[in-house]
Design a protein around this motif. Structure first.
Motif, PDB file in Angstrom:
ATOM      1  N   ALA A 278       9.655 -11.960  -2.850  1.00 26.69           N
ATOM      2  CA  ALA A 278      10.906 -11.393  -3.563  1.00 26.69           C
ATOM      3  C   ALA A 278      11.221 -10.005  -2.813  1.00 26.69           C
ATOM      4  CB  ALA A 278      10.570 -11.228  -5.088  1.00 26.69           C
ATOM      5  N   GLY A 279      10.511  -9.587  -1.711  1.00 24.82           N
ATOM      6  CA  GLY A 279      11.109  -8.339  -1.192  1.00 24.82           C
ATOM      7  C   GLY A 279      10.703  -7.090  -1.859  1.00 24.82           C
ATOM      8  N   LYS A 280       9.536  -7.544  -2.794  1.00 24.28           N
ATOM      9  CA  LYS A 280       8.983  -6.337  -3.213  1.00 24.28           C
ATOM     10  C   LYS A 280       7.550  -6.006  -2.766  1.00 24.28           C
ATOM     11  CE  LYS A 280      11.650  -7.294  -7.572  1.00 24.28           C
ATOM     12  NZ  LYS A 280      11.667  -7.816  -8.907  1.00 24.28           N
ATOM     13  N   THR A 281       7.514  -5.481  -1.494  1.00 23.71           N
ATOM     14  CA  THR A 281       6.125  -5.589  -1.013  1.00 23.71           C
ATOM     15  C   THR A 281       5.342  -4.355  -1.279  1.00 23.71           C
ATOM     16  OG1 THR A 281       7.422  -6.211   1.299  1.00 23.71           O
ATOM     17  CG2 THR A 281       5.237  -5.208   1.282  1.00 23.71           C
ATOM     18  N   ASP A 282       6.055  -3.145  -1.756  1.00 29.78           N
ATOM     19  CA  ASP A 282       5.356  -2.014  -2.463  1.00 29.78           C
ATOM     20  C   ASP A 282       4.605  -2.554  -3.648  1.00 29.78           C
ATOM     21  OD1 ASP A 282       5.791  -0.458  -0.231  1.00 29.78           O
ATOM     22  OD2 ASP A 282       7.611   0.521  -1.531  1.00 29.78           O
ATOM     23  N   LYS A 283       5.478  -3.199  -4.537  1.00 34.74           N
ATOM     24  CA  LYS A 283       4.735  -3.643  -5.860  1.00 34.74           C
ATOM     25  C   LYS A 283       3.730  -4.689  -5.412  1.00 34.74           C
ATOM     26  CE  LYS A 283       8.255  -2.781  -8.893  1.00 34.74           C
ATOM     27  NZ  LYS A 283       9.095  -3.598 -10.349  1.00 34.74           N
ATOM     28  N   ALA A 284       3.968  -5.288  -4.415  1.00 32.94           N
ATOM     29  CA  ALA A 284       2.648  -6.368  -4.067  1.00 32.94           C
ATOM     30  C   ALA A 284       1.398  -5.936  -3.630  1.00 32.94           C
ATOM     31  CB  ALA A 284       3.290  -7.394  -2.911  1.00 32.94           C
ATOM     32  N   ARG A 285       1.684  -4.680  -2.627  1.00 35.78           N
ATOM     33  CA  ARG A 285       0.506  -3.852  -2.354  1.00 35.78           C
ATOM     34  C   ARG A 285      -0.168  -3.343  -3.690  1.00 35.78           C
ATOM     35  NH1 ARG A 285       1.217   0.774  -0.004  1.00 35.78           N
ATOM     36  NH2 ARG A 285       3.457   0.303   0.025  1.00 35.78           N
ATOM     37  N   GLN A 286       0.553  -2.422  -4.364  1.00 32.35           N
ATOM     38  CA  GLN A 286      -0.149  -2.040  -5.570  1.00 32.35           C
ATOM     39  C   GLN A 286      -1.023  -3.087  -6.406  1.00 32.35           C
ATOM     40  OE1 GLN A 286       3.273  -0.302  -7.705  1.00 32.35           O
ATOM     41  NE2 GLN A 286       3.817   1.275  -5.955  1.00 32.35           N
ATOM     42  N   THR A 287      -0.268  -4.339  -6.451  1.00 33.09           N
ATOM     43  CA  THR A 287      -0.947  -5.215  -7.241  1.00 33.09           C
ATOM     44  C   THR A 287      -2.324  -5.598  -6.586  1.00 33.09           C
ATOM     45  OG1 THR A 287       1.108  -6.220  -8.158  1.00 33.09           O
ATOM     46  CG2 THR A 287      -0.679  -7.863  -7.990  1.00 33.09           C
ATOM     47  N   ILE A 288      -2.245  -5.773  -5.378  1.00 31.60           N
ATOM     48  CA  ILE A 288      -3.563  -6.086  -4.593  1.00 31.60           C
ATOM     49  C   ILE A 288      -4.655  -4.761  -4.703  1.00 31.60           C
ATOM     50  CG2 ILE A 288      -4.566  -6.417  -2.387  1.00 31.60           C
ATOM     51  CD1 ILE A 288      -3.260  -8.832  -3.465  1.00 31.60           C
ATOM     52  N   GLU A 289      -4.185  -3.760  -4.654  1.00 28.44           N
ATOM     53  CA  GLU A 289      -5.195  -2.446  -4.834  1.00 28.44           C
ATOM     54  C   GLU A 289      -5.614  -2.436  -6.189  1.00 28.44           C
ATOM     55  OE1 GLU A 289      -6.061  -0.471  -2.597  1.00 28.44           O
ATOM     56  OE2 GLU A 289      -4.447  -0.363  -1.023  1.00 28.44           O
ATOM     57  N   SER A 290      -4.927  -2.822  -7.474  1.00 31.32           N
ATOM     58  CA  SER A 290      -5.287  -2.772  -8.674  1.00 31.32           C
ATOM     59  C   SER A 290      -6.457  -3.861  -8.777  1.00 31.32           C
ATOM     60  CB  SER A 290      -4.182  -2.925  -9.566  1.00 31.32           C
ATOM     61  OG  SER A 290      -4.734  -3.150 -10.964  1.00 31.32           O
ATOM     62  N   ALA A 291      -6.166  -4.922  -8.273  1.00 31.14           N
ATOM     63  CA  ALA A 291      -7.086  -6.229  -8.334  1.00 31.14           C
ATOM     64  C   ALA A 291      -8.258  -5.933  -7.589  1.00 31.14           C
ATOM     65  CB  ALA A 291      -6.386  -7.392  -7.553  1.00 31.14           C
ATOM     66  N   LEU A 292      -8.342  -5.160  -6.404  1.00 26.15           N
ATOM     67  CA  LEU A 292      -9.417  -4.890  -5.620  1.00 26.15           C
ATOM     68  C   LEU A 292     -10.412  -3.664  -6.500  1.00 26.15           C
ATOM     69  CD1 LEU A 292      -8.052  -4.852  -1.831  1.00 26.15           C
ATOM     70  CD2 LEU A 292      -9.926  -6.150  -3.140  1.00 26.15           C
ATOM     71  N   ARG A 293      -9.820  -2.820  -7.138  1.00 30.38           N
ATOM     72  CA  ARG A 293     -10.243  -1.737  -7.899  1.00 30.38           C
ATOM     73  C   ARG A 293     -11.093  -2.220  -9.107  1.00 30.38           C
ATOM     74  NH1 ARG A 293      -5.701   1.236  -6.909  1.00 30.38           N
ATOM     75  NH2 ARG A 293      -5.048   0.596  -8.818  1.00 30.38           N
TER      76      ARG A 293
END
Length: 358
Positions: A278-293
């Protein structure tokens, strides 16, 4: 509570609390606080009871709560306790249920080979032995259905896609044969998940739609929420990306609001890729960081390699100069996937590395 205490009264309350815990799990979700309250009270009433037939289902209920709460160490201890009770009882159904609990716990922790050894005890029932229908009374979903469904996901991760699909279909066929709606919802979810992992949008839609219809008919809020997430993904090639992300996030919120945490790494991985599309790469990155934590905290390791792979893909998508960083994440992903013998995830990461090196 106003009645004078007695062993007979305790037995009556134990039966009520166990039934209440089961009903709450099936309607509000495995990790609903009310379910823990009921099973914890039931467990306290079991302190002076040595009858395995009474104690075992209570421990199963507590294990279900903690596994879906993603409190995996507590779940693992309870699975070990179930093993001890089952061994002492020498009741075949209890031994199989205990192995299922241990195998499922190991699956979510990312120990796939050991998980399969325990889950496979359910997948080859002897024809001359009737299926233990009585287990449906004591537990949420049928043990053999659950073992087949979980073994299917493990087999996919190990790279055995054909065997995975056969196991998943066997779980669904058995659930239908038993005419047990909650077990059917369970099996439909795992077939939908397998289809999603295989990238099959049409099959995912078919299973998700059936799962939602069944869940809404019987009031299974847990399975309705996971069904809506899978359905949103299945329609992602046909509908606006922003709308798909919004629907997926709403379903994820519905899933989480009763305390459900298990498999969030899988759902967040899907969400991150939808956000990226959807072009929301920053939100995508934040989602992955949250999942890894979160997975580092809970120990849910079954999808960690995939989270790192997506993190690597997002790093290079966000900034072409991040080549070295992306390679680092992908190599971390590859190391974990190989350690787990997760050949399906190894292939995905190797594909991402090949694209990076072009």
């Amino acid at each position: 509570k106003k009645m004078p205490g007695s062993p007979r009264l305790n037995m009556h309350e134990l039966a009520l609390q166990t039934t209440l815990g089961l009903a709450t799990m099936m309607s509000k979700g495995y990790a609903a606080p009310e379910a823990e309250e009921a099973y914890a009270r039931a467990y306290s009433l079991c302190r002076n009871i040595t009858d395995t037939n009474i104690v075992f289902p209570v421990l199963c209920g507590l294990w279900e709560f903690y596994i879906v709460r993603a409190e995996l160490e507590k779940a693992h201890k309870l699975a070990d306790e179930l093993q001890q009770y089952a061994t002492q009882s020498s009741i075949p159904e209890f031994l199989l249920e205990a192995k299922r609990a241990l195998g499922t716990t190991l699956f979510w922790k990312g120990h796939f080979t050991e998980a399969l050894k325990n889950l496979e005890l359910h997948t080859e029932p002897q024809a001359e032995q009737p299926h233990p229908q009585a287990t449906l009374v004591a537990y949420s979903q049928d043990a053999q259905v659950a073992s087949l469904a979980n073994a299917a996901c493990v087999l996919w991760l190990l790279g055995q896609t054909d065997q995975a699909l056969k196991r998943g279909q066997a779980a669904l066929d058995l659930a239908k044969h038993l005419a047990h709606p909650f077990s059917q919802a369970y099996a439909l979810h795992f077939m939908g998940t397998l289809s999603q992992l295989c990238g099959d949008h049409k099959a995912t839609y078919r299973y998700a739609a059936a799962q939602i219809a069944l869940s809404e008919t019987y009031g299974f809020s847990f399975w309705a929420a996971t069904g809506y997430m899978l359905k949103a993904w299945s329609e992602s090639t046909e509908q606006p990306a922003d709308s798909i992300c919004e629907r997926f996030q709403q379903a994820l919120h519905d899933y989480e609001k009763s305390g459900n945490r298990l498999a969030r790494s899988y759902f967040q991985a899907i969400l991150a890729e939808l956000l990226h599309n959807a072009g929301k790469t920053d939100k995508a990155r934040q989602t992955i960081e949250s999942a890894l934590r979160e997975t580092a905290f809970t120990g849910e390791g079954f999808f960690t390699a995939e989270l790192l792979r997506i993190k690597g893909d997002l790093a290079i998508a966000n900034d072409a100069s991040n080549h070295h960083l992306a390679e680092q994440y992908l190599n971390e992903s590859l190391t974990i996937a190989r350690q787990q013998n997760a050949n399906a995830l190894v292939l995905r990461t190797e594909t991402s590395l090949a694209k990076l090196q072009k």
